[in-house]
Design a protein around this motif. Structure first.
Motif, PDB file in Angstrom:
ATOM      1  N   THR A  75       0.448  -1.338  -0.254  1.00 38.39           N
ATOM      2  CA  THR A  75       0.279  -0.230   0.029  1.00 38.39           C
ATOM      3  C   THR A  75       0.992   1.596   0.001  1.00 38.39           C
TER       4      THR A  75
ATOM      5  N   GLU B  84      -1.417   3.129   7.747  1.00 41.02           N
ATOM      6  CA  GLU B  84      -0.829   1.121   7.855  1.00 41.02           C
ATOM      7  C   GLU B  84      -0.841   0.443   8.509  1.00 41.02           C
TER       8      GLU B  84
ATOM      9  N   GLY C 111       4.643  -1.447   3.024  1.00 43.24           N
ATOM     10  CA  GLY C 111       3.860   0.173   3.054  1.00 43.24           C
ATOM     11  C   GLY C 111       5.133   1.312   2.149  1.00 43.24           C
TER      12      GLY C 111
ATOM     13  N   GLN D  62       7.768  -0.198   6.571  1.00 44.18           N
ATOM     14  CA  GLN D  62       8.835   0.690   5.267  1.00 44.18           C
ATOM     15  C   GLN D  62       9.734   0.888   5.235  1.00 44.18           C
TER      16      GLN D  62
END
Length: 484
Positions: free
Chosen positions: A221, A228, A243, A277
């Motif tokens: 995403t 997230e 993410g 991330q």
């Protein structure tokens, strides 16, 4: 006859024993990166393009050459194991390579990297369908986004999958993509591409995948770490979230990190969901290992982002290709336009949260350019500032790295009351590091972040009138300039 009976008895006892024993756990290694932002060349410490001198000194980070070396190295290290490579969007926008080639260079190297799935970021829509559709047409990798909805008139129609199923090591993995809900505000998807609600779209695809018997589902995403972590990871059926969007560094050792890597989130279905991330600009390659039980439930997850510094040797073939692609833009990039006696801070963590040096410089420059038209106030968004500038000679390449979006200036009249409301909106997502934070000139304001969003964070606003600061007049019409 006794032998047959014995075999049957042994088989029955074996079946009885196996009924209480789990199948072997399944381990999946995930490599990932996000928010590359056209950093085809390496970054210096100011997140601007690294010079040849800085490269010689070993001061450069990331870039396509290091990224490709690092991915190849990790794939080799993990040879024979279960591996996925995922990209969480925003490969577009951020250097002269995007300005010149409109995504073709980023796509060329992504095709070389061969990710297993890529989602779209908001910046993939900056030029509407003009850059997006060729990217979709030439991609040799799956592009997934459950909430990007092109209609039949769109050139993107039929070219974006909401989710895919990949088989890795004999196990089927579902991968769902999604982009931030406010993409229409942040970019220009155009009249033929709608952005649907992220949670509803992801949930629908989770149900679709579960109906196919898929019990390991990854959300890739471009939504931002907080959402997230707090929302996407809590969608029942989601097992992993990879993410992007907020450029968040997660780490278990770096004190500057916003959270642990991976961040483990409690899902309402009772499972633990790892959220990751890998910062931005290809400075890091994320790598973590997820262990699933035979029901597809995450038992454990661990890993660390890999910092792509001088310890990673850039791929020489890639460097040669970058040099070839960069030849047409070299003269513009190296054109000297100014001198600065000190570094100018344009860092994301400052310009999206408080008054920053680059915000002052850019806003003051806009005011200087437009004051002859009667402009009194400038408001520019902190998210439009993409790098710092180091001390010394300033080149056009550095300027365009700071301001890569080719914005034009717009002027308009607005009442003092509405201007304050605009500041309030600009301050409403400070906690998320959103790009709407207002950098200003000809105006100063104070705010209280402890107040709820859109509930009176703005505490005072003053405008420059006749060489002195005066409280803003809610009924007066002010001429304002901004980047459009």
């Amino acid at each position: 006859m006794k032998k047959i009976a014995a075999i049957l008895a042994l088989s029955a006892s074996t079946l009885g024993l196996s009924a209480g024993v789990s199948f072997a756990d399944y381990t999946l290694n995930i490599l990932h990166f996000n928010d590359w932002h056209s950093r085809i060349e390496g970054n210096n410490k100011y997140e601007s393009t690294c010079s040849a001198e800085e490269e010689t000194k070993g001061e450069c980070i990331g870039g396509a050459g290091r990224l490709i070396t690092a991915i190849a190295g990790e794939r080799k290290k993990l040879e024979g194991q279960n591996v996925l490579l995922l990209n969480a969007g925003d490969s577009f926008q951020g250097s002269l390579f995007y300005t010149t080639y409109k995504g073709a260079v980023e796509e060329e190297f992504l095709n070389q990297i061969k990710p297993d799935a890529v989602t779209l970021g908001n910046h993939e829509f900056d030029d509407g369908e003009t850059a997006l559709v060729p990217y979709l047409d030439k991609a040799k990798f799956p592009i997934v986004s459950a909430n990007v909805m092109p209609n039949d008139k769109s050139g993107a129609s039929g070219k974006i999958k909401s989710s895919i199923v990949v088989e890795v090591g004999g196990q089927k993995i579902g991968i769902i993509g999604a982009v931030t809900n406010d993409t229409p505000e942040l970019a220009s998807p155009g009249p033929n591409i709608a952005i649907a609600d992220d949670v509803k779209s992801i949930t629908a695809d989770v149900e679709k995948l579960k109906a196919q018997g898929i019990n390991k589902i990854i959300a890739v995403t471009h939504i931002g770490y907080r959402r997230e972590r707090d929302v996407i990871a809590k969608i029942p059926g989601i097992d992993v979230v990879v993410g992007g969007h907020s450029h968040t560094l997660l780490s278990n050792t770096d004190p500057k990190a916003e959270g642990p890597y991976p961040t483990m989130v409690d899902n309402p279905d009772g499972s633990k969901v790892p959220v990751v991330q890998a910062a931005s600009y290809s400075k890091y390659l994320g790598e973590f290992k997820v262990v699933f039980d035979d029901n597809g439930v995450v038992k454990e997850a661990s890993g660390a982002p890999i910092y792509l510094d001088k310890s990673i040797t850039p791929d020489p073939t890639v460097l040669a290709r970058i040099k070839e692609l960069g030849a047409p833009i070299e003269a513009l990039k190296n054109k000297e336009v100014a001198e600065t006696t000190k570094a100018i801070d344009g860092s994301r963590e400052n310009c999206r949260a408080r008054e920053c040096e680059m915000g002052n410089l850019v806003s003051d420059a806009i005011l200087d350019r437009t004051k002859g038209q009667g402009v009194e106030i400038v408001i520019s968004n902190g998210g439009g500032l993409r790098a710092s500038i180091d001390q010394g000679t300033v080149t056009m390449g550095e300027v365009l790295t700071v301001l890569p979006f080719q914005n034009t200036l717009a002027t308009f009249k607005i009442s003092g009351k509405d201007l304050v409301a605009g500041l309030e909106s600009g301050l409403s997502q400070v906690e998320d590091g959103a790009g709407r934070f207002p950098q200003v000139a000809g105006l100063k304001y104070s705010f209280d972040k402890s107040v709820a969003p859109n509930a009176g964070r703005v505490k005072s606003v003053e405008v420059m009138e006749n060489g002195a600061w005066a409280p803003i007049n809610p009924d007066k019409q002010y001429l304002v300039a901004t980047n459009n």
